[in-house]
Design an enzyme around this catalytic site. Structure first.
Site, PDB file in Angstrom:
ATOM      1  N   ASP A 110      29.147 101.626  -9.626  1.00  0.00           N
ATOM      2  CA  ASP A 110      30.656 101.170  -9.807  1.00  0.00           C
ATOM      3  C   ASP A 110      31.930 101.689  -9.105  1.00  0.00           C
ATOM      4  O   ASP A 110      33.060 101.307  -9.194  1.00  0.00           O
ATOM      5  CB  ASP A 110      30.814 101.545 -11.184  1.00  0.00           C
ATOM      6  CG  ASP A 110      29.907 100.699 -12.164  1.00  0.00           C
ATOM      7  OD1 ASP A 110      29.184  99.824 -11.760  1.00  0.00           O
ATOM      8  OD2 ASP A 110      29.574 101.032 -13.425  1.00  0.00           O
ATOM      9  N   ASP A 198      37.100  98.119  -9.471  1.00  0.00           N
ATOM     10  CA  ASP A 198      35.819  98.922  -9.701  1.00  0.00           C
ATOM     11  C   ASP A 198      34.992  98.352  -8.162  1.00  0.00           C
ATOM     12  O   ASP A 198      34.952  97.137  -7.889  1.00  0.00           O
ATOM     13  CB  ASP A 198      34.819  98.739 -10.824  1.00  0.00           C
ATOM     14  CG  ASP A 198      35.598  99.615 -11.852  1.00  0.00           C
ATOM     15  OD1 ASP A 198      36.331 100.200 -11.844  1.00  0.00           O
ATOM     16  OD2 ASP A 198      34.731  99.560 -12.971  1.00  0.00           O
ATOM     17  N   HIS A 247      32.555  93.675 -13.373  1.00  0.00           N
ATOM     18  CA  HIS A 247      31.584  93.553 -12.361  1.00  0.00           C
ATOM     19  C   HIS A 247      30.794  92.231 -12.087  1.00  0.00           C
ATOM     20  O   HIS A 247      30.329  91.866 -12.926  1.00  0.00           O
ATOM     21  CB  HIS A 247      30.561  94.746 -12.713  1.00  0.00           C
ATOM     22  CG  HIS A 247      31.114  96.188 -12.854  1.00  0.00           C
ATOM     23  ND1 HIS A 247      30.490  97.164 -13.640  1.00  0.00           N
ATOM     24  CD2 HIS A 247      32.416  96.454 -12.563  1.00  0.00           C
ATOM     25  CE1 HIS A 247      31.479  98.264 -13.763  1.00  0.00           C
ATOM     26  NE2 HIS A 247      32.576  97.879 -13.108  1.00  0.00           N
ATOM     27  N   ASP A 249      27.921  92.034 -10.460  1.00  0.00           N
ATOM     28  CA  ASP A 249      26.385  92.039 -10.111  1.00  0.00           C
ATOM     29  C   ASP A 249      25.536  91.839 -11.436  1.00  0.00           C
ATOM     30  O   ASP A 249      24.382  92.018 -11.232  1.00  0.00           O
ATOM     31  CB  ASP A 249      26.297  93.476  -9.752  1.00  0.00           C
ATOM     32  CG  ASP A 249      26.541  94.793 -10.452  1.00  0.00           C
ATOM     33  OD1 ASP A 249      27.262  94.450 -11.496  1.00  0.00           O
ATOM     34  OD2 ASP A 249      26.142  95.787 -10.018  1.00  0.00           O
ATOM     35  N   CYS A 353      23.122  98.428 -10.391  1.00  0.00           N
ATOM     36  CA  CYS A 353      24.206  99.559 -10.965  1.00  0.00           C
ATOM     37  C   CYS A 353      23.744 100.622 -10.651  1.00  0.00           C
ATOM     38  O   CYS A 353      24.696 101.668 -10.108  1.00  0.00           O
ATOM     39  CB  CYS A 353      24.397  99.327 -12.356  1.00  0.00           C
ATOM     40  SG  CYS A 353      24.955  97.629 -13.080  1.00  0.00           S
TER      41      CYS A 353
HETATM   42  O1  DAV Z   1      26.967  91.209 -18.044  1.00  0.00           O
HETATM   43  O2  DAV Z   1      27.548  92.824 -19.014  1.00  0.00           O
HETATM   44  C1  DAV Z   1      27.145  93.972 -16.592  1.00  0.00           C
HETATM   45  C2  DAV Z   1      27.662  94.620 -15.009  1.00  0.00           C
HETATM   46  C3  DAV Z   1      27.419  95.914 -14.856  1.00  0.00           C
HETATM   47  N1  DAV Z   1      27.534  96.557 -13.843  1.00  0.00           N
HETATM   48  C4  DAV Z   1      27.518  92.052 -18.023  1.00  0.00           C
HETATM   49  C5  DAV Z   1      27.894  92.719 -16.599  1.00  0.00           C
END
Ligand code: DAV
Length: 369
Positions: A110, A198, A247, A249, A353
């Site tokens: 992140d 981020d 995010h 990912d 992550c």
């Molecule tokens: O789908 O909650 C999580 C991403 C964490 N870096 C989600 C995204």
């Protein structure tokens, strides 16, 4: 004449991984309420209204999983570094705000963005994460000292005053329908007061950087990245269908040159697919998650199933319980390494992550000429 040793080098998400940072769970806190964080905590979550250190049992279990993952990587010849957690259970402040606790350092992805020989510290957009970069400074200092070509950059620290956040998101009774409409309209919790991003909103495809516009990254943040990475093309993408877009990912995951898996509930809009499809890349729906619910006290959705770590274009780490995702990648010809991580999800995410690239073999390439 001694040979200069290159420590930092990584241009994409799939070249052979040789050196990586794996996060730690020590001292992770559930942060106190603050505008941007509240917008992300699901409305029915038991995290609403509580904050403070997570229990020792859950920290120990998460650390055991992170240590185990590190050992799997080390056994495959990958060098693994770990951050230095600070005391997250303390008040922090700047002249503009105060926060009762910080968060943790389980998800280095992140905070740190590696592009070529540079590691950039992201602005972040939560007050509880403003100081998180400190956990990585001992490592960055070492890379900087040992590799004369390594560039250590830090994006302008944002002020994070109330002007950065839309008040519309301060209610805990917005409802999914309204949230979906807002994210489709690109009406996110963060305003355009100042650049915010981020690192986990950015995917690296050699010459091209693909950045998700959502809760944690605003258009000014994407513009800042454009001005910073002068030799790159920076593309803004967004994924309607995600009521809590933070995010990229767990939404859009490159597996190797030419192949991306995309969350079927958060499809990349047609217009934005052209960059990939015009260059012969395939974007396919990812498999379904194996779970109906995230684990307790977790911020992320069940789509951490897609949060895989690619070790090289033939090898990928997938969370052990995510049998459908593992099966899909296996059928796509990848060697799948199952890694137990679900009990660490609540600390900040999955296998992608909890890592940040330091070195992948390979050079800068133009995949979308
Ligand atoms: O789908 O909650 C999580 C991403 C964490 N870096 C989600 C995204």
């Amino acid at each position: 004449m001694s040979k200069i040793k290159t420590i930092v080098n990584s241009w994409n998400e799939w070249d052979p991984l040789k050196h990586v940072i794996v996060g730690k769970a020590d001292g992770t806190c559930i942060p106190a309420p603050e505008p941007a964080l509240d917008a992300k905590v699901p409305e029915d979550s038991d995290m609403r209204g509580q904050f403070g250190p997570r229990t020792k049992d859950t920290v120990d279990k998460a650390n055991q999983l992170l240590d185990n993952f590190s050992n799997i990587l080390i056994k495959r010849g990958i060098k693994v570094d770990r951050p230095d957690p600070i005391n997250f259970n303390q008040k922090t402040s700047t002249p503009d705000w105060e926060a009762d606790t910080m968060f943790g350092c389980m998800p280095p992805r992140d905070v740190l963005l590696t592009v070529g020989n540079e590691i950039l510290e992201a602005t972040m957009s939560y007050r509880c994460r403003w100081f998180e970069y400190l956990c990585y400074r001992p490592l960055l200092k070492k890379y900087y000292d040992d590799d004369p070509n390594m560039k250590h950059e830090s994006a302008p620290k944002p002020r994070l005053t109330d002007a950065d956040y839309r008040k519309d998101y301060l209610s805990d009774k917005i409802g999914i329908q309204k949230r979906l409409k807002w994210t489709e309209d690109k009406f996110f919790v963060t305003t355009e007061e100042e650049p915010l991003f981020d690192a986990a909103d950015v995917l690296r495809f050699g010459k091209d950087l693909v950045v998700q516009h959502g809760f944690t990254t605003n258009l000014k943040g994407i513009d800042w990245l454009k001005r910073h990475y002068k030799d790159h093309r920076v593309h803004a993408v967004n994924f309607p269908g995600d009521p809590y877009p933070i995010h990229i990912d767990a939404t859009f995951t490159p597996i190797k040159e030419g192949l991306i898996i995309n969350n079927p509930q958060r499809k990349l809009p047609k217009e934005q697919r052209k960059l990939f499809e015009n260059n012969g890349w395939e974007i396919i729906d990812s498999a379904q998650p194996a779970h109906n619910e995230p684990p307790p006290l977790c911020y992320s959705s069940t789509w951490l199933s897609m949060n895989v770590l690619v070790l090289d274009p033939k090898t990928v780490c997938v969370e052990k319980s995510e049998v459908y995702q593992a099966d899909q990648l296996d059928r796509l010809g990848m060697e799948v390494i199952p890694v137990d991580m679900r009990d660490a999800y609540a600390f900040g995410g999955g296998l992608h992550c909890c890592t940040a690239d330091v070195y992948r073999e390979g050079e800068l390439k133009d995949y979308f000429p």
